[in-house]
Every structure is written in C-alpha cells, then in structure tokens.
Write a protein that holds these residues in place. Structure first.
Motif, mmCIF file in Angstrom:
data_model
loop_
_atom_site.group_PDB
_atom_site.id
_atom_site.type_symbol
_atom_site.label_atom_id
_atom_site.label_comp_id
_atom_site.label_asym_id
_atom_site.label_seq_id
_atom_site.Cartn_x
_atom_site.Cartn_y
_atom_site.Cartn_z
ATOM 1 N N ARG A 30 0.876 -1.097 -0.133
ATOM 2 C CA ARG A 30 0.033 -0.045 0.019
ATOM 3 C C ARG A 30 1.064 1.293 0.094
ATOM 4 N NH1 ARG A 30 -3.386 0.716 5.129
ATOM 5 N NH2 ARG A 30 -2.920 -1.494 5.091
ATOM 6 N N VAL A 31 1.934 1.147 0.769
ATOM 7 C CA VAL A 31 2.777 2.348 0.989
ATOM 8 C C VAL A 31 3.724 2.470 -0.329
ATOM 9 C CG1 VAL A 31 4.776 3.419 2.166
ATOM 10 C CG2 VAL A 31 2.974 2.360 3.758
ATOM 11 N N LEU A 32 3.916 1.413 -0.872
ATOM 12 C CA LEU A 32 4.817 1.541 -2.243
ATOM 13 C C LEU A 32 4.027 2.123 -3.323
ATOM 14 C CD1 LEU A 32 6.768 -1.744 -2.176
ATOM 15 C CD2 LEU A 32 7.673 0.709 -2.010
ATOM 16 N N ASN A 33 2.816 1.591 -3.387
ATOM 17 C CA ASN A 33 1.693 2.135 -4.482
ATOM 18 C C ASN A 33 1.363 3.582 -4.289
ATOM 19 O OD1 ASN A 33 1.627 -0.487 -5.567
ATOM 20 N ND2 ASN A 33 -0.148 -0.912 -4.317
ATOM 21 N N ALA A 34 1.349 4.027 -3.231
ATOM 22 C CA ALA A 34 1.087 5.441 -3.023
ATOM 23 C C ALA A 34 2.257 6.374 -3.173
ATOM 24 C CB ALA A 34 0.717 5.790 -1.369
ATOM 25 N N ALA A 35 3.495 5.807 -2.885
ATOM 26 C CA ALA A 35 4.864 6.495 -3.234
ATOM 27 C C ALA A 35 4.853 6.848 -4.736
ATOM 28 C CB ALA A 35 6.040 5.804 -2.806
ATOM 29 N N ARG A 36 4.638 5.587 -5.549
ATOM 30 C CA ARG A 36 4.752 5.528 -7.135
ATOM 31 C C ARG A 36 3.883 6.455 -7.478
ATOM 32 N NH1 ARG A 36 7.532 2.698 -10.343
ATOM 33 N NH2 ARG A 36 8.214 1.220 -9.072
ATOM 34 N N LYS A 37 2.515 6.591 -6.924
ATOM 35 C CA LYS A 37 1.481 7.382 -7.688
ATOM 36 C C LYS A 37 1.915 9.002 -7.132
ATOM 37 C CE LYS A 37 -2.316 4.451 -7.357
ATOM 38 N NZ LYS A 37 -3.729 4.021 -6.613
ATOM 39 N N ALA A 38 2.482 9.008 -6.402
ATOM 40 C CA ALA A 38 3.136 10.589 -5.977
ATOM 41 C C ALA A 38 4.441 10.882 -6.514
ATOM 42 C CB ALA A 38 3.440 10.669 -4.421
ATOM 43 N N GLY A 39 5.048 10.226 -7.471
ATOM 44 C CA GLY A 39 5.884 10.454 -8.185
ATOM 45 C C GLY A 39 7.481 9.601 -7.969
ATOM 46 N N ALA A 40 7.400 8.780 -6.890
ATOM 47 C CA ALA A 40 8.598 7.986 -6.778
ATOM 48 C C ALA A 40 8.931 6.875 -7.943
ATOM 49 C CB ALA A 40 8.625 7.248 -5.244
ATOM 50 N N THR A 41 9.990 6.661 -8.132
ATOM 51 C CA THR A 41 10.202 5.617 -9.176
ATOM 52 C C THR A 41 10.715 4.453 -8.795
ATOM 53 O OG1 THR A 41 12.429 6.686 -9.643
ATOM 54 C CG2 THR A 41 10.765 7.621 -11.065
ATOM 55 N N GLY A 42 10.803 4.133 -7.474
ATOM 56 C CA GLY A 42 11.163 2.793 -7.035
ATOM 57 C C GLY A 42 11.632 2.875 -5.555
ATOM 58 N N ALA A 43 11.878 1.692 -5.221
ATOM 59 C CA ALA A 43 12.444 1.767 -3.795
ATOM 60 C C ALA A 43 13.251 0.382 -3.473
ATOM 61 C CB ALA A 43 11.072 1.540 -2.905
#
Length: 115
Positions: A17-30
């Motif tokens: 859930r946190v990774l999906n939110a990060a990607r939607k906000a502009g993160a490109t990976g983790a």
C-alpha cells in the motif's frame, strides 16, 4: 539534480500500500528491507510476558528533491503513520552525493521536465 532519501518504517502488511502510494506521488522505485525489528515507546507484551516484535519493512525511497514532500505525505497517509504510537515512521534525509543514477536522471528528465 538534487535527491532526498525517504526512509519509511511500517508493518510488513502495509508495504505494498505504501509503495503504491509512493509511486503514484512520483517515486520511481524503492529498496525494501523485510523482517526488520524494532522497539517503540512501550514494549508489546504477550500473555506469557514475552515481548512481541511484529515484522516490519524498511523502505528506502530515493526521490528527486522537488517531489519529496508529495511522496512523503503520500506514504504517511497510506501507512496511517499518525494514527497511533505503533503505526510506523517516515523521515527524509538530504542526499549529498549519489552514484549510479545517470540513466535514472535521463529518464526522470524526460518524464518530469523542469518547468
């Protein structure tokens, strides 16, 4: 290009859930470190009096500096970080230098041009 490192500590069941939110906000990976353990303000004791430490994930998210506030807010909301003492934390660190990002910077420059 300036970068920030977001470190997010959440229960493992919130990782996707946190990774999906990060990607939607502009993160490109983790980078994800699973099975981390830690202690909070008070120990969680089981009925045998033993301390229970739930499996946590540590998410390391390198983001372009101008996107870091949006991503940090998104992961905080997705992880419910301000709901109680044991929901997790997120923090932002300045990155002075990073290597191995040449191709990432080219891709980011095309996808998110400076305005």
């Amino acid at each position: 290009m300036d970068f920030k490192l977001l470190m997010v500590f959440v229960d493992q069941d919130k990782t996707d859930r946190v990774l999906n939110a990060a990607r939607k906000a502009g993160a490109t990976g983790a980078t994800i470190i699973n099975n981390a353990q830690g202690q909070g303000l008070r120990p969680h004791l089981t009925f045998f009096g033993l301390e229970f430490m739930a499996a946590r994930s540590v998410l390391l998210i390198l983001v372009e500096a101008r996107r870091s506030s949006e991503v940090l807010e998104a992961v905080s909301q997705a992880g419910g970080l301000d709901e109680s003492l044991d929901t997790g934390i997120a923090l932002e660190l300045d990155v002075n230098r990073a290597l191995g990002l040449s191709e990432h910077i080219k891709a980011l420059s095309k996808e998110y041009p400076l305005s």
